[in-house]
Design an enzyme around this catalytic site. Structure first.
Site, PDB file in Angstrom:
ATOM      1  CG  ASP A 170      -1.893   1.139   1.255  1.00 14.13           C
ATOM      2  OD1 ASP A 170      -2.451   1.466   0.193  1.00 14.13           O
ATOM      3  OD2 ASP A 170      -2.083   1.730   2.331  1.00 14.13           O
ATOM      4  CG  ASN A 179      -3.762 -12.686  -6.336  1.00 11.50           C
ATOM      5  OD1 ASN A 179      -4.865 -13.025  -5.927  1.00 11.50           O
ATOM      6  ND2 ASN A 179      -3.593 -12.001  -7.461  1.00 11.50           N
ATOM      7  CE  LYS A 208       0.784 -14.908  -7.731  1.00 14.25           C
ATOM      8  NZ  LYS A 208      -0.234 -15.889  -8.173  1.00 14.25           N
ATOM      9  NE  ARG A 220     -12.145  12.273 -11.097  1.00 21.75           N
ATOM     10  CZ  ARG A 220     -13.296  11.983 -10.485  1.00 21.75           C
ATOM     11  NH1 ARG A 220     -14.425  11.926 -11.182  1.00 21.75           N
ATOM     12  NH2 ARG A 220     -13.327  11.734  -9.192  1.00 21.75           N
TER      13      ARG A 220
END
Lengths: 241, 241
Positions: free
Chosen positions: A162, A184, A186, A207
């Site tokens: 993030d 995801n 893994k 946008r």
């Protein structure tokens, strides 16, 4: 979500429109300064090597600092012109809220990814390639980020993804809001190892900014996680409906 | 990802098959005990009120402890039979790895969501309703979880969602692995406020568990985030291909 909240606040009509650069009254500014006294933490550049960095992290730092010499890559300090603008922006937003109900706790506030002592949490440095619209983050996840014994918690992986995706979106789009983060998992990441988070702007449609990320070993042979993020670019000077 | 990694390790053939309950030799057990000396932290039940809990968190704790009296809800301590089994399981997995290259750092290891001093990070308590296949988590996000000034970091929201969804999946499926975590951020969460994370098993299809989550204000009027998680249920006694 680092750059996103104030804009989201406005989009959702939680807050009034921004002041358009007009500073709040001096009394309120002093109050905000006191409230955000942890600002001194921001002014230590945590993206530079410290004694907790292992040899892999130092190696990658040195390699990319060399790549910065011809201007193709840029080292992103943990504070700087971009961060300062964002912090100032959010301070003004915060002054307009009525959320200061626990000022004592808020005065202790620290950025989540920089809230641990050296070596215990996230040790990381980011570099940006403007031509490729790409940001890489080298991260050594410390012992306080544990999930299952010996491995990073999934939430700590989500956090550094993030943070890197948000920085990529800020550079490409200015003030943006996070809409979605889709990860995801893994393979598990061993605690105290160094990984590289590679975030890229895939496309910009109006946008919308579409960012893709992967998390790999520093030799890039092992794929630990991949993710997509969607951000919305906003003009803070326009009324948002 | 808390319950997921060892199983994922095996599924990916990173580690050998589990020992099927046979303990490692005494010397290795002592080494592991030393390595995971932070175990004493686990044995303080962090899901009980402390002086940093605000009135909202205490109120929700009291309300749900009352709901536990008729057996419809169960209070989940921060350690206990489930957690102990999982920690033991991962210790055995860890003994089989060759990842102990930084034992000094690993000896400091702490669970990410419990790695802060009281009140600075995640203060939370979970309750489970077996009939509804539902877990609720009340969380007060402290000042060290900050993203934009005054609000929680998106990564800290992902972390508490992951923790609650994982616990829901463990209870429903035993040993599981996280495959995907997909979060929609809708509104920012003020620092030091209390939110409720509500996770539910939507369906089980063969080995797949589909969990949905939302994050709301404690009066449930404000939706901050929603998320889906996909887990895979595994039988550790069978060879996984």
């Amino acid at each position: 979500m680092f750059p996103a909240c104030a804009v989201r606040l406005r989009a959702l009509h939680i807050l009034r429109a921004p002041r358009g650069g007009v500073l709040p009254p001096a009394g309120e500014r002093r109050a905000a300064q006191k409230l955000f006294s942890s600002e001194k933490v921001i002014h230590k550049d945590r993206s530079l090597p410290n004694s907790s960095w292992n040899s892999d992290l130092k190696l990658m730092f040195d390699q990319f600092m060399k790549k910065c010499e011809d201007g193709s890559w840029e080292h992103l300090p943990s504070y700087g012109s971009r961060s300062s603008q964002i912090v100032q922006y959010f301070k003004e937003v915060f002054l307009e809220t009525k959320l200061r109900k626990d000022e004592q706790m808020l005065s202790q506030a620290r950025l989540f990814t920089r809230s641990y002592e050296d070596g215990l949490g996230f040790e990381y440095v980011m570099f940006h390639n403007e031509q490729e619209k790409r940001t890489v983050c080298f991260c050594q996840g410390g012992p306080y980020l544990q999930g299952p014994p010996g491995f990073l918690h999934g939430g700590s992986i989500a956090t550094i993804i993030d943070e890197t995706a948000s920085m990529t979106a800020i550079i490409a789009g200015g003030i943006v809001m996070t809409v979605n983060l889709n990860i995801n998992y893994k393979r598990p990441i061993p605690l105290c190892s160094v990984v590289v988070i590679n975030c890229q702007v895939d496309k910009i449609e109006g946008r919308k900014l579409f960012i893709s990320c992967d998390v790999r070993s520093i030799d890039e042979k092992t794929l630990y996680s991949d993710a997509t993020s969607l951000f919305i670019k906003l003009d803070p000077n326009k009324s948002l409906t």
